[in-house]
Design a protein around this motif. Structure first.
Motif, PDB file in Angstrom:
ATOM      1  N   MET A   1       0.830  -1.198   0.000  1.00 57.98           N
ATOM      2  CA  MET A   1       0.000   0.000   0.000  1.00 57.98           C
ATOM      3  C   MET A   1       0.873   1.260   0.000  1.00 57.98           C
ATOM      4  SD  MET A   1      -3.260  -1.103   0.284  1.00 57.98           S
ATOM      5  CE  MET A   1      -4.232   0.109   1.174  1.00 57.98           C
ATOM      6  N   LYS A   2       1.895   1.262   0.855  1.00 63.27           N
ATOM      7  CA  LYS A   2       2.725   2.454   0.983  1.00 63.27           C
ATOM      8  C   LYS A   2       3.543   2.741  -0.272  1.00 63.27           C
ATOM      9  CE  LYS A   2       3.313   2.357   6.010  1.00 63.27           C
ATOM     10  NZ  LYS A   2       4.291   2.234   7.115  1.00 63.27           N
ATOM     11  N   ARG A   3       3.767   1.733  -1.117  1.00 58.59           N
ATOM     12  CA  ARG A   3       4.611   1.911  -2.293  1.00 58.59           C
ATOM     13  C   ARG A   3       3.793   2.156  -3.562  1.00 58.59           C
ATOM     14  NH1 ARG A   3       7.004  -2.525  -3.461  1.00 58.59           N
ATOM     15  NH2 ARG A   3       8.889  -1.704  -4.468  1.00 58.59           N
ATOM     16  N   GLN A   4       2.503   2.474  -3.386  1.00 62.92           N
ATOM     17  CA  GLN A   4       1.705   2.900  -4.531  1.00 62.92           C
ATOM     18  C   GLN A   4       1.897   4.396  -4.752  1.00 62.92           C
ATOM     19  OE1 GLN A   4      -0.013   0.799  -6.611  1.00 62.92           O
ATOM     20  NE2 GLN A   4       1.019  -0.732  -5.311  1.00 62.92           N
ATOM     21  N   ARG A   5       1.697   4.818  -5.968  1.00 61.17           N
ATOM     22  CA  ARG A   5       1.930   6.228  -6.294  1.00 61.17           C
ATOM     23  C   ARG A   5       1.004   7.142  -5.505  1.00 61.17           C
ATOM     24  NH1 ARG A   5       1.874   9.159 -12.305  1.00 61.17           N
ATOM     25  NH2 ARG A   5       1.487  11.275 -11.527  1.00 61.17           N
ATOM     26  N   LEU A   6      -0.267   6.800  -5.429  1.00 60.33           N
ATOM     27  CA  LEU A   6      -1.217   7.578  -4.623  1.00 60.33           C
ATOM     28  C   LEU A   6      -1.440   6.842  -3.316  1.00 60.33           C
ATOM     29  CD1 LEU A   6      -3.901   8.623  -7.314  1.00 60.33           C
ATOM     30  CD2 LEU A   6      -1.779   9.787  -6.657  1.00 60.33           C
ATOM     31  N   PHE A   7      -1.035   7.481  -2.210  1.00 56.08           N
ATOM     32  CA  PHE A   7      -1.154   6.820  -0.909  1.00 56.08           C
ATOM     33  C   PHE A   7      -1.455   7.863   0.162  1.00 56.08           C
ATOM     34  CE2 PHE A   7       0.865   5.697   3.146  1.00 56.08           C
ATOM     35  CZ  PHE A   7       0.115   4.566   3.447  1.00 56.08           C
ATOM     36  N   GLY A   8      -2.299   7.426   1.093  1.00 60.09           N
ATOM     37  CA  GLY A   8      -2.601   8.261   2.240  1.00 60.09           C
ATOM     38  C   GLY A   8      -2.895   7.407   3.456  1.00 60.09           C
ATOM     39  N   ALA A   9      -2.630   7.911   4.637  1.00 57.22           N
ATOM     40  CA  ALA A   9      -2.878   7.183   5.883  1.00 57.22           C
ATOM     41  C   ALA A   9      -3.326   8.169   6.952  1.00 57.22           C
ATOM     42  CB  ALA A   9      -1.623   6.441   6.334  1.00 57.22           C
ATOM     43  N   GLY A  10      -4.221   7.717   7.818  1.00 54.75           N
ATOM     44  CA  GLY A  10      -4.709   8.578   8.890  1.00 54.75           C
ATOM     45  C   GLY A  10      -6.028   8.057   9.414  1.00 54.75           C
ATOM     46  N   THR A  11      -6.630   8.823  10.285  1.00 57.08           N
ATOM     47  CA  THR A  11      -7.911   8.419  10.875  1.00 57.08           C
ATOM     48  C   THR A  11      -9.047   9.084  10.128  1.00 57.08           C
ATOM     49  OG1 THR A  11      -7.777  10.260  12.433  1.00 57.08           O
ATOM     50  CG2 THR A  11      -6.909   8.120  13.164  1.00 57.08           C
ATOM     51  N   SER A  12     -10.227   8.470  10.242  1.00 54.71           N
ATOM     52  CA  SER A  12     -11.399   8.985   9.543  1.00 54.71           C
ATOM     53  C   SER A  12     -12.316   9.691  10.527  1.00 54.71           C
ATOM     54  CB  SER A  12     -12.151   7.841   8.860  1.00 54.71           C
ATOM     55  OG  SER A  12     -13.376   8.298   8.343  1.00 54.71           O
ATOM     56  N   GLY A  13     -12.984  10.678  10.007  1.00 56.17           N
ATOM     57  CA  GLY A  13     -13.942  11.390  10.845  1.00 56.17           C
ATOM     58  C   GLY A  13     -15.283  10.683  10.902  1.00 56.17           C
ATOM     59  N   SER A  14     -15.422   9.572  10.229  1.00 62.33           N
ATOM     60  CA  SER A  14     -16.691   8.843  10.208  1.00 62.33           C
ATOM     61  C   SER A  14     -16.465   7.443  10.740  1.00 62.33           C
ATOM     62  CB  SER A  14     -17.240   8.780   8.775  1.00 62.33           C
ATOM     63  OG  SER A  14     -18.368   7.918   8.718  1.00 62.33           O
ATOM     64  N   PRO A  15     -17.321   6.964  11.661  1.00 61.10           N
ATOM     65  CA  PRO A  15     -17.150   5.605  12.197  1.00 61.10           C
ATOM     66  C   PRO A  15     -17.483   4.525  11.165  1.00 61.10           C
ATOM     67  CG  PRO A  15     -19.181   6.587  13.011  1.00 61.10           C
ATOM     68  CD  PRO A  15     -18.459   7.658  12.264  1.00 61.10           C
ATOM     69  N   ASP A  16     -18.168   4.875  10.090  1.00 61.07           N
ATOM     70  CA  ASP A  16     -18.572   3.910   9.064  1.00 61.07           C
ATOM     71  C   ASP A  16     -17.950   4.273   7.717  1.00 61.07           C
ATOM     72  OD1 ASP A  16     -19.813   1.632   8.263  1.00 61.07           O
ATOM     73  OD2 ASP A  16     -21.767   2.570   7.905  1.00 61.07           O
ATOM     74  N   ALA A  17     -16.641   4.579   7.762  1.00 61.80           N
ATOM     75  CA  ALA A  17     -15.974   5.093   6.560  1.00 61.80           C
ATOM     76  C   ALA A  17     -15.941   4.064   5.440  1.00 61.80           C
ATOM     77  CB  ALA A  17     -14.556   5.541   6.908  1.00 61.80           C
ATOM     78  N   LEU A  18     -15.656   2.794   5.769  1.00 61.69           N
ATOM     79  CA  LEU A  18     -15.557   1.764   4.727  1.00 61.69           C
ATOM     80  C   LEU A  18     -16.885   1.580   3.999  1.00 61.69           C
ATOM     81  CD1 LEU A  18     -13.287  -1.045   6.250  1.00 61.69           C
ATOM     82  CD2 LEU A  18     -12.816   0.422   4.295  1.00 61.69           C
ATOM     83  N   ARG A  19     -17.979   1.555   4.752  1.00 60.92           N
ATOM     84  CA  ARG A  19     -19.302   1.399   4.130  1.00 60.92           C
ATOM     85  C   ARG A  19     -19.627   2.579   3.212  1.00 60.92           C
ATOM     86  NH1 ARG A  19     -22.923  -2.499   6.203  1.00 60.92           N
ATOM     87  NH2 ARG A  19     -21.682  -4.074   7.296  1.00 60.92           N
TER      88      ARG A  19
END
Length: 556
Positions: free
Chosen positions: A168-186
């Motif tokens: 994941m980290k070695r893809q050209r577009l990458f970001g990491a952090g926390t989400s402001g929504s508890p249901d972000a994946l959905r």
């Protein structure tokens, strides 16, 4: 060679750069690269793995892009050289045989023409070495496609939703952090489906993908080119492609070249010109400027076929198939063949009539008619007089160094006759060489001579016989090629990975084979909808965050 076992336990074929299961780098070179090599999904290619046997070396040679480009350049150069001089099809000597064609290039173009003919450039597209280049190009396309396409297909078909963090980290577009929504994946899944992505989920991960078919564009191109090249090579096989010329005289029946078992008879030939009268008065001024303009020329023909069961070459009991007036753009068509009216010659000599006369008294010993297609050896006249034809030269062009007469072509354009005349007064015979408007007596003055009386002429039709069974193959190859072009140019393969770590951190990565601007635009929409962390374009050195105030994450 042993398979490469990844830390995740997956067995990868030798030469694999990225684990097909988790995406970890498997080679030292890959581990030190900032971005993952996603061109072929890091899969093992045979040409970069095996190089021991003869088969390996041949495979590696033809799988090289440089070799393929070199073959294409060689074909283009050969095709360019083939345009310097006319191809044999467009030479006057084409219908007179291979020897006449060779002599034509030598006489007209000198030493360069002889070399040109010797190397086969006079009939470039039918030469064996040019066909060999076409075959090599086809082999290169097949091997290059298999070498790259098969591993790519297997990798894309079996790709997993969950990937290792290093992938994941070695893809050209990458970001990491926390989400402001508890249901972000959905929320991300719903938005991606709205954008027509094919979404798969597994535990705490998500893979969204669309446009995978665009990855096969180059390979579809190759398939189209291969089919096209097969069609080109089929033209070398008997029965698939015919492009022949035939000249047929009025009243003559000839076998149609390239169409075994068929004969064509020319009943008559006619030429019509614009008269400038009646409905054609509108052309009167133009006709006055340019003179005679042909309106129509046609061959009134009869097509015959050899009956079934007849011995080869038999012309007895020919079966009439049909009568047809062959005109320009209105060819005679039969059994996949087409006979086109292409040219004509008017008033070609058919026969010449001479009288054997005494030069002093002008008394005639009789007349003889020489059929210029099939002259007799001896002509019997009155009082036991004879004329023996020692030599016939249809298109007399002069005398060779040894004094022998020569003919330029087998067409009776300028007939020459070497004759021996025998009469009761000259029992030993007298020799003359006769051409139009000139008589040569090589052994001194003769008592008798041949005096020209009259000539019969006829018209000759120039026809082209064509058959092309390869045309559907060429069209199919062209259509498939254009489909591949459309796939590769106007569509792209986009993938987005989202994974949630146990500590609640979200990892977002994305990749496309081209058109990164469109992928970023869609990623922005999804990020905003699902309140996902921002991403960075890692290919741009020192790339700022996408949005003001976004946090930069260490992806080393």
């Amino acid at each position: 060679m042993e398979k490469i076992k990844c830390q995740c336990g997956h067995q990868n074929p030798p030469g694999t750069n990225l684990c097909a299961s988790c995406g970890r780098p498997l080679t030292e070179k890959e581990k030190h690269q900032k971005l993952a090599d996603m061109r072929y999904e890091g899969t093992a290619r045979r040409s970069q793995t095996y190089n021991k046997s003869v088969v390996d070396k041949i495979w590696n040679f033809f799988s090289s892009v440089k070799v393929g480009i070199g073959i294409i350049i060689a074909i283009l150069v050969a095709a360019s050289i083939g345009t310097i001089l006319p191809q044999q099809l467009f030479t006057p000597a084409y219908s007179q045989g291979a020897d006449a064609v060779r002599e034509y290039y030598a006489d007209v173009y000198g030493t360069f023409g002889s070399i040109y003919h010797f190397l086969g450039f006079h009939d470039l597209y039918s030469s064996y070495w040019f066909q060999a280049l076409i075959g090599m190009l086809g082999i290169s396309l097949i091997i290059a496609s298999l070498d790259r396409g098969v591993p790519l297909y297997k990798s894309l078909k079996k790709q997993r939703v969950l990937r290792h963090e290093s992938f994941m980290k070695r893809q050209r577009l990458f970001g990491a952090g926390t989400s402001g929504s508890p249901d972000a994946l959905r929320q991300a899944e719903k938005k991606l489906k709205d954008m027509r992505y094919n979404v798969r989920t597994d535990k705490n991960g998500l893979l969204a993908e669309k446009g995978r078919f665009s990855r096969w564009g180059p390979y579809v191109n190759h398939i189209g080119l291969i089919i096209f090249l097969i069609g080109v090579m089929f033209r070398m096989l008997p029965g698939f492609y015919v492009d022949e010329q035939m000249w047929i005289r009025e009243g003559e029946t000839r076998a149609i070249p390239g169409a075994d078992g068929y004969y064509l008879a020319s009943e008559s030939f006619k030429v019509e010109t614009y008269s400038g009268e009646g409905d054609e008065q509108v052309f009167e001024d133009a006709l006055n400027e340019v003179g005679t303009v042909v309106k129509n020329y046609q061959t009134n023909s009869i097509l015959y076929k050899v009956p079934e069961g007849s011995p080869p070459g038999s012309t007895e009991n020919l079966e009439e198939v049909k009568e047809y007036p062959i005109q320009v753009n209105e060819p005679l068509k039969f059994d996949g063949y087409a006979v086109y009216q292409m040219d004509f010659r008017l008033n070609e000599l058919k026969s010449m009539t001479f009288a054997l006369t005494n030069k002093e008294t002008e008394e005639s010993r009789g007349e003889l008619t020489v059929d210029l297609d099939n002259p007799q050896r001896v002509y019997e006249l009155e009082d036991g007089s004879t004329v023996e034809l020692l030599g016939y030269y249809p298109d007399f062009s002069g005398f060779a160094e040894n004094g022998a007469p020569e003919t330029a072509t087998p067409i009776p354009n300028n007939p020459g006759f070497l004759v021996r005349m025998t009469t009761p007064e000259t029992p030993e015979g007298e020799t003359s060489f006769i051409v139009i408007r000139e008589t040569i007596e090589p052994f001194g003055d003769n008592e008798y001579k041949l005096t020209f009386q009259s000539a019969d002429t006829r018209n000759v039709s120039g026809l082209t016989v064509r058959k092309d069974e390869t045309l559907p193959i060429l069209i199919l190859g062209g259509i498939i090629f254009m489909i591949g072009v459309t796939q590769g140019m106007y569509f792209n393969h986009r993938r987005i990975w989202i994974q949630e770590k146990p500590d609640g951190t979200l990892l977002v990565a994305a990749h496309t084979n081209k058109n990164w601007f469109a992928l970023k635009k869609e990623l922005d929409q999804m990020t905003e909808t699902a309140s996902l962390p921002g991403y960075t374009d890692q290919q741009e050195a020192g790339s700022p965050a996408k949005k003001e105030g976004e946090k930069q994450y260490d992806v080393s």
